[in-house]
Design a protein around this motif. Structure first.
Motif, short mmCIF file in Angstrom:
data_model
loop_
_atom_site.label_atom_id
_atom_site.label_comp_id
_atom_site.label_asym_id
_atom_site.label_seq_id
_atom_site.Cartn_x
_atom_site.Cartn_y
_atom_site.Cartn_z
N LEU A 152 -15.27 -4.65 -2.87
CA LEU A 152 -15.74 -5.28 -4.10
C LEU A 152 -14.76 -6.33 -4.62
CD1 LEU A 152 -17.32 -2.28 -6.07
CD2 LEU A 152 -18.43 -3.93 -4.59
N GLY A 153 -13.63 -6.48 -3.95
CA GLY A 153 -12.70 -7.55 -4.34
C GLY A 153 -11.43 -7.08 -5.01
N GLY A 154 -11.19 -5.77 -5.04
CA GLY A 154 -9.96 -5.27 -5.65
C GLY A 154 -8.77 -5.41 -4.71
N ASP A 155 -7.61 -5.69 -5.28
CA ASP A 155 -6.37 -5.69 -4.50
C ASP A 155 -5.56 -4.43 -4.78
OD1 ASP A 155 -6.25 -8.37 -3.09
OD2 ASP A 155 -6.69 -9.00 -5.15
N VAL A 156 -5.63 -3.97 -6.04
CA VAL A 156 -4.97 -2.71 -6.39
C VAL A 156 -5.94 -1.87 -7.22
CG1 VAL A 156 -2.65 -3.73 -6.40
CG2 VAL A 156 -3.93 -3.57 -8.56
N VAL A 157 -5.70 -0.55 -7.19
CA VAL A 157 -6.52 0.37 -7.99
C VAL A 157 -5.62 1.11 -8.97
CG1 VAL A 157 -8.43 0.76 -6.40
CG2 VAL A 157 -6.34 2.07 -6.10
N GLY A 158 -6.16 1.35 -10.17
CA GLY A 158 -5.37 2.05 -11.17
C GLY A 158 -6.26 2.67 -12.23
N MET A 159 -5.63 3.39 -13.15
CA MET A 159 -6.37 4.19 -14.14
C MET A 159 -6.17 3.72 -15.57
SD MET A 159 -5.31 7.92 -12.61
CE MET A 159 -5.12 8.19 -10.84
N SER A 160 -5.79 2.47 -15.74
CA SER A 160 -5.52 2.00 -17.12
C SER A 160 -5.92 0.53 -17.26
CB SER A 160 -4.02 2.17 -17.42
OG SER A 160 -3.24 1.33 -16.60
N THR A 161 -5.29 -0.15 -18.19
CA THR A 161 -5.28 -1.61 -18.34
C THR A 161 -6.61 -2.26 -18.71
OG1 THR A 161 -3.38 -1.74 -16.87
CG2 THR A 161 -4.63 -3.77 -17.12
N VAL A 183 3.09 -2.15 -7.64
CA VAL A 183 2.44 -1.40 -6.55
C VAL A 183 3.34 -0.21 -6.20
CG1 VAL A 183 1.64 -1.47 -4.17
CG2 VAL A 183 1.31 -3.46 -5.65
N SER A 184 2.90 0.97 -6.60
CA SER A 184 3.75 2.14 -6.40
C SER A 184 3.47 2.84 -5.09
CB SER A 184 3.57 3.11 -7.57
OG SER A 184 2.20 3.42 -7.71
N ASN A 185 2.32 2.58 -4.51
CA ASN A 185 1.93 3.27 -3.27
C ASN A 185 0.78 2.51 -2.62
OD1 ASN A 185 0.60 4.61 -5.85
ND2 ASN A 185 -0.88 4.81 -4.18
N MET A 186 0.56 2.78 -1.35
CA MET A 186 -0.67 2.30 -0.72
C MET A 186 -1.77 3.26 -1.17
SD MET A 186 0.47 -0.32 0.68
CE MET A 186 -0.99 -0.97 1.49
N ALA A 187 -2.95 2.73 -1.50
CA ALA A 187 -4.04 3.58 -1.99
C ALA A 187 -4.48 4.55 -0.89
CB ALA A 187 -5.20 2.71 -2.47
N ALA A 188 -5.19 5.58 -1.32
CA ALA A 188 -5.54 6.69 -0.42
C ALA A 188 -6.23 6.23 0.86
CB ALA A 188 -6.44 7.67 -1.17
N GLY A 189 -5.86 6.84 1.95
CA GLY A 189 -6.53 6.58 3.22
C GLY A 189 -5.91 5.46 4.03
#
Ligand code: HPA
Length: 270
Positions: free
Chosen positions: A202-211, A231-237
């Motif tokens: 969908l066009g995301g570069d990073v994922v997060g739970m705020s902002t 960027v604290s980690n590579m996203a899951a998978g």
């Protein structure tokens, strides 16, 4: 329910020494920036009328007024997340309050997982745009007309001039930064590998739970926004390893020096 931010404003105005121009929301592990504020007046959230109290590890939970690089600032050391159980209204209440006490520019920061495989843990990313995948919107409900319009424009959520200035600061400091799209969802679970693929598609570069909620409310009242993800980690998978909040905190600690100089340098140019 509409929370009364005028009461909160009066309280803060009685404590602060000058009107802050710049507001800072400091994400997980990034709250140390508030320790650099000069002539600080720190007010615990629990002392502020109508303010929620933050619960997440790594968030001190206070507002800090003072100067940074010669500018009047107010920093939220610790933010409120939707996953903590606060309503969207409470999550974004501090942004309304910042606007009410005079803040015109908001710097939002966060820790996030990279779904762009070209990114690496420890990278800093200037946010160019976001995707609201929370499944709700903080502006749902009666519009607060004195803050902004019923149907706010979101064609320029992150200010192009601030982005340019932050990029220029990074270049001058020799700090490599990325630019990209923040994909926000509720948490508190980290994403599944399939969700990370979806975010990327969908066009995301990073994922997060705020902002995202805070930026929507800031734009509603026409504040200028600069967003920075750590960027604290590579996203899951992406890597064959489970995600841990400890890793998020460790990485943000590692890039802290760069993060601090980037934010300070950007503020200096504002
Ligand atoms: N996903 C969502 N939020 C996060 C992540 C992540 O991988 N890392 C830090 N915050």
């Amino acid at each position: 329910m509409t929370v009364n931010w005028n009461e909160t404003r009066s309280y803060l105005e009685s404590k602060m020494q000058a009107k802050p121009e710049i507001g800072l929301i400091l994400g997980s592990g990034l709250g140390v920036l508030a320790d650099d504020i000069e002539n600080p007046i720190a007010i615990p959230y629990s002392d502020i009328p109508n303010f929620p109290v933050s619960t997440v590890e790594g968030h001190a939970g206070q507002l800090v007024f003072g100067t940074l690089e010669g500018k009047q600032v107010v920093a939220m050391q610790g933010r409120f997340h939707f996953y903590e159980g606060y309503s969207m209204e409470m999550v974004t209440f501090p942004v309304r309050v910042m606007k009410a006490i005079g803040v015109e520019t908001l710097i939002v920061t966060n820790a996030a997982g990279a779904c762009n495989e070209a990114f690496e843990p420890g990278d800093l990313m200037l946010i160019t745009d976001h995707i609201n995948f929370f499944g709700t919107n903080p502006l749902i409900g009666k519009n607060v007309d004195e803050m902004g319009p019923r149907f706010p424009d979101m064609s320029k959520p992150y200010d192009a001039e601030l982005l340019r200035l932050a990029q220029e600061t990074a270049d001058e400091l020799g700090i490599q930064v990325r630019q990209g799209v923040y994909f926000g969802n509720t948490g508190p679970t980290y994403e599944t590998p399939a969700e990370v693929k979806l975010a990327r598609l969908l066009g995301g570069d990073v994922v997060g739970m705020s902002t995202v909620p805070e930026v929507i409310v800031a734009r509603h009242s026409d504040m200028r926004v600069l967003g920075i993800s750590c960027v604290s980690n590579m996203a899951a998978g992406i890597l064959d390893q489970p995600l841990h909040h400890d890793e998020v905190m460790e990485t943000t600690e590692r890039v802290r020096a760069h993060f601090l100089s980037l934010v300070r340098g950007s503020i200096k140019k504002m």
